[in-house]
Design an enzyme around this catalytic site. Structure first.
Site, mmCIF file in Angstrom:
data_model
loop_
_atom_site.group_PDB
_atom_site.id
_atom_site.type_symbol
_atom_site.label_atom_id
_atom_site.label_comp_id
_atom_site.label_asym_id
_atom_site.label_seq_id
_atom_site.Cartn_x
_atom_site.Cartn_y
_atom_site.Cartn_z
ATOM 1 N N GLY A 277 11.429 12.229 -0.735
ATOM 2 C CA GLY A 277 9.981 12.071 -0.743
ATOM 3 C C GLY A 277 9.314 13.154 0.084
ATOM 4 N N LEU B 157 3.286 12.098 3.223
ATOM 5 C CA LEU B 157 3.056 12.345 4.647
ATOM 6 C C LEU B 157 4.311 12.084 5.466
ATOM 7 C CD1 LEU B 157 -0.523 10.901 5.200
ATOM 8 C CD2 LEU B 157 0.176 13.273 4.933
ATOM 9 N N HIS C 17 -7.127 -3.712 -2.744
ATOM 10 C CA HIS C 17 -8.249 -2.958 -2.190
ATOM 11 C C HIS C 17 -9.551 -3.420 -2.836
ATOM 12 C CE1 HIS C 17 -10.705 0.279 -0.775
ATOM 13 N NE2 HIS C 17 -9.714 0.768 -0.073
ATOM 14 N N ARG D 143 -9.759 -5.507 4.331
ATOM 15 C CA ARG D 143 -9.655 -5.427 2.873
ATOM 16 C C ARG D 143 -9.316 -6.758 2.214
ATOM 17 N NH1 ARG D 143 -6.515 0.422 2.621
ATOM 18 N NH2 ARG D 143 -8.395 1.593 3.104
#
Lengths: 249, 650
Positions: free
Chosen positions: B41, B44, B267, B338
């Site tokens: 991966g 980030l 979300h 959320r």
């Protein structure tokens, strides 16, 4: 909507490609272009034919993966968008839509509409970074940066590396892509330290990979999904010239 | 049963990470060259880990499924990244960020991990600025902050509505630097299809090259999994099309325990579903709730007229609008977390007050903000988001309110890890969204970017090194060992089975069916009956998939349908585990809302006595039920309370 899709099919990098026509019916004007391609592929699979290979991922205009040349324009007939953000309401019932891969020597076709853009990674690896390792960094507010510089750097940094600039350019020039990265760092104090080295290395790599030169047609700016300005190319030229005049050892 | 050792270091909360680093094992520079690490991966967590491990001198191999590491889905994060810098002088601190994260997660995350996350958050901002990330600034040249849901301070750093992109490009530039230095070898267009274990330790992976179709073997001394979440089990989500849970799922089947699979974040502000052919949902950043006000009509008749297209939202008078978040949660208003905002939207729509032609949407209105601040300010803050909305919906949000509805966005659950981010398989680490560790039952906005970079830059380089310290005499592994042979054979058999299935139904057909099942029964509201039904139906769908799926093409060359088929095959197993976990957890907490456990006002009712634990599921073979292990959670530095977003008291 009923449409005819004229799509470039090419089985592999070393094989000959050709256009193939596919009629498609009942396309919803609310669907995105890639959703229309999904429907086509579902139909092709059902008929036992090979689906059309195309690159895509985020489908919200930020990853830079989708890369179709539609009716003679990268990302199709709308401004400031990627193909995944193009919607079928931009076309008319009965249209024939021509779909090709990016066409540029440094972007060889892998299959159908998929091209190899690893040359962009190579340019970044040549110097498109600030040489800081993790840790041992001063406080983020230690160096104030004028808002204007930060904003201009952000404008340049919004490049998504899709390659539309290269595909749009008759010279297959990568100047807009390279200059966006050069500009982002040249505008920030953190990037100034190795600015000369960076611009020379990136430009040399760009030339080595077979990208063409800029002849100021501005096709790149017109087709850039993130509206990156050609003023970045001017800034890169200045940076490059200054680096040559006062070269570092 | 697996033994779950969380390995939390000694000392007070604030001393733990310092103590860990002071006493951990290190590898001398000459020996680092002899040790290889695979990082799967390039988001980030992955890119930051690969770059940082490369800088230290380890030999790193980094893999991604896209054509370039710069395209990992972290790039799509919009709103921002949290840090406890307290630059605005509004009372923030490491403790407060820690506190808000634990509370936001509804007391289902591990205290020590979350504290470390808050502790390193400030280093992340420093690091990114040094990399040339163009964060938003004030006229004085210093960094600007904005506020996000679940917090009473402004601690979110941002780069317009493209913060994820800018942070990822920062990590990508660090990664590119290491590639050019030769410490990281990059493998693009590769999909991890299995994990290779030798003598009980993770020692390699099997991948498929998605261009040539080759099945490849890679060996290393340790493996870091940074492959993101599994939200695409729902088919429609805000995840990228290629995001999938397969790499993590293979690790689970090889013995890594899976934590809290039912914890999924929905979300509240996404563009509503518009048709059956829809392929994904688009998020509108939470940052919009800073200035946008959420409402539906107060009168059901108005809502019905809007649904039929007989009335426009701009025609509804102020007194006929129900700003239901401000009404229900006066202290936090439109900036509730959320899970709370999503459920409140669902409640209004289910009651018949929804808007749009489906009735499954609510308004996010900028009229007051534009009146108060002017169009230019709003454009500078959210211009790219407004443009994105207009391109998709064909309506101008400066003139008419946006329509939004909740959608699957993030998975708090993931591979179980200890304090070192090591899984129950020695030598296998999980970072970023792929692990379960920091967000409990609900993640706060702008905290995913923080966690991904914290894990990648500041945790993995330490803990992987600690693991490798006694491995310096273990020579490079060859990939012709029987363990590699066996793993490759299993992968090939599975792929060939899919290709030779001669079925008649496409992969997407199954994926869409699974998605609907999951949304209806394992989505925003769950109950016992529905979950039991879901488990039954998922099993039947899985059988149907293996009997009738049609995968064209061959193993050679580009075969997108084959890639999708392997992912959906895994989702059909993972979906069942999610439902089992949700069925087991007889309480409502964070994103996990069981309809049986709510107050009269519809607020979640937690059961701390029986469920203050991490569910850690252990695979026992394809013909057996997985075993539930429990890691009980202890809160020593925080008082466990009922979450309350009605009042300002914390």
């Amino acid at each position: 909507m009923n449409l005819t899709l004229k799509i470039w099919r090419q089985p592999g990098p070393d094989e000959k490609g050709k256009f193939v026509n596919y009629p498609i019916s009942d396309v919803s004007p609310e669907s995105s272009f890639l959703e229309m391609m999904d429907v086509l592929n579902e139909q092709l699979i059902a008929k036992g034919e090979e689906p059309v290979a195309f690159d895509h991922d985020c489908r919200e205009g930020i990853c830079g993966m989708c890369s179709m040349y539609i009716n003679g324009r990268p990302h199709g007939p709308d401004d400031a968008i990627t193909t995944c953000q193009l919607h079928m309401r931009k076309f008319k019932d009965g249209d024939t839509i021509t779909i090709e891969p990016w066409r540029a020597k440094p972007f060889p076709v892998i299959k159908d509409l998929i091209v190899d853009r690893s040359s962009f990674d190579e340019i970044i690896q040549a110097g498109g970074f600030i040489s800081v390792d993790t840790g041992g960094i001063p406080d983020a507010n230690a160096i104030p940066i004028p808002k204007l510089n930060a904003d201009l750097a952000m404008d340049a940094a919004s490049c998504i590396g899709c390659g539309a600039c290269v595909a749009a350019c008759k010279n297959a020039s990568a100047m807009l892509f390279v200059s966006a990265k050069v500009s982002q760092f040249a505008l920030l104090p953190q990037g100034k330290i190795e600015a000369k080295r960076r611009v020379q290395k990136m430009v040399a790599k760009m030339d080595e990979l077979g990208f063409g030169n800029c002849t100021n047609t501005y096709a790149c700016e017109a087709e850039c999904p993130k509206e990156i300005k050609v003023t970045n190319i001017a800034r890169m030229n200045r940076e490059f010239f200054a680096a040559k005049v006062r070269a570092e050892k | 049963m697996a033994t779950l050792k969380s390995k939390i270091p000694e000392g007070t909360l604030a001393e733990k990470w310092t103590n860990y680093k002071a006493h951990q094992n290190l590898v001398n520079p000459a020996n680092k060259r002899k040790l290889e690490v695979i990082v799967v991966g390039t988001g980030l967590a992955g890119a930051a880990a690969a770059a940082s491990l490369g800088e230290l001198g380890f030999k790193v191999k980094n893999f991604c499924i896209q054509d370039s590491p710069r395209r990992a889905h972290s790039i799509a994060a919009q709103g921002g990244i949290n840090a406890a810098k307290n630059y605005p002088n509004d009372g923030d601190s490491i403790y407060r960020l820690f506190y808000d994260t634990i509370k936001g997660g509804d007391y289902r995350s591990r205290e020590a991990n979350v504290y470390r996350l808050a502790e390193v958050s400030n280093n992340i901002i420093d690091q990114c600025v040094a990399q040339g990330v163009p964060f938003a600034r004030e006229y004085g040249g210093l960094l600007d902050n904005r506020s996000f849901g679940g917090a009473l301070v402004s601690r979110t750093f941002y780069a317009r509505g493209q913060t994820g992109q800018q942070l990822l490009l920062g990590a990508y530039s660090a990664l590119s630097k290491e590639v050019s230095r030769g410490s990281v070898e990059m493998y693009v267009r590769r999909e991890m299809l299995d994990l290779v274990i030798i003598d009980g330790r993770a020692r390699g992976i099997i991948t498929r090259n998605t261009v040539t179709g080759e099945i490849e073997r890679f060996a290393a001394h340790a493996v870091v999994l940074a492959t993101g979440g599994y939200g695409n089990v729902f088919f429609l989500s805000t995840n990228a099309m290629n995001s999938n849970g397969s790499a993590a799922w293979q690790c689970y089947k090889r013995g890594a325990v899976f934590g809290n699979p039912c914890m999924v974040q929905i979300h509240p502000t996404c563009i509503p579903v518009h048709g059956d052919y829809q392929s994904k949902l688009t998020l509108m950043s939470e940052s919009l709730r800073n200035d946008g006000r959420i409402w539906v009509p107060k009168n059901k008749e108005d809502a019905e007229k809007i649904q039929k297209g007989q009335l426009k939202p701009t025609e509804i008078k102020e007194e006929d609008r129900d700003y239901y978040l401000e009404r229900r949660y006066p202290a936090f208003g439109n900036l509730v977390p959320r899970d709370v905002a999503s459920r409140a939207a669902k409640e209004r729509c289910d009651a018949g007050y929804g808007v749009g032609n489906t009735g499954l949407a609510v308004y996010l209105d900028f009229k007051h903000a534009i009146e108060r601040l002017g169009k230019e300010v709003i454009e500078a803050r959210y211009g790219n988001l407004f443009q994105m909305y207009e391109k998709i919906v064909d309506e101008n949000p400066y003139e008419t309110p946006m329509m939004i509805y909740p959608a699957i966005h993030y998975t708090m659950g993931g591979i179980w890890v200890d304090y070192e981010l090591q899984t129950t398989i020695p030598g296998l680490f999980a970072a970023g969204e792929a692990n379960f560790s920091d967000h409990g039952a609900n993640r706060l906005g702008a905290s995913a970017l923080m966690q991904g970079l914290a894990d990648g830059y500041f945790v993995i380089p330490y803990t992987v090194q600690n693991y490798l310290a006694d491995q310096i005499n273990v020579p490079f592994f060859k990939t012709d060992l029987p363990e590699f042979e066996q793993a490759e054979k299993e992968v090939r058999d599975k792929l060939e089975k899919l290709l030779n299935n001669n079925g008649s139904t496409t992969v997407d057909t199954f994926h869409k069916k699974l998605g609907l099942l999951m949304w209806d029964h394992v989505g925003m509201a769950r109950n016992k009956e529905g979950l039991e039904e879901a488990i039954k139906e998922i099993r039947a769908l899985r059988d149907a998939f293996w009997k009738d799926v049609k995968v064209p093409g061959s193993l050679k060359g580009v075969n997108v349908e084959l890639e999708k088929a392997t992912r959906v095959a895994d989702f059909l197993e993972l979906g069942e585990l999610m439902a089992m976990d949700a069925l087991n957890r007889e309480e409502s907490c964070g994103g996990h809302f069981r309809e049986e456990y709510q107050t009269e006002e519809g607020e979640a009712v937690r059961n701390d006595k029986d469920y203050m634990f991490v569910s850690a599921w252990e695979y026992k073979g394809s013909d057996q039920e997985p075993v539930l292990n429990k890691e009980s959670l202890k809160y020593e530095y925080i008082e466990v309370k009922t979450r309350n977003y009605k009042e300002a008291k914390s």
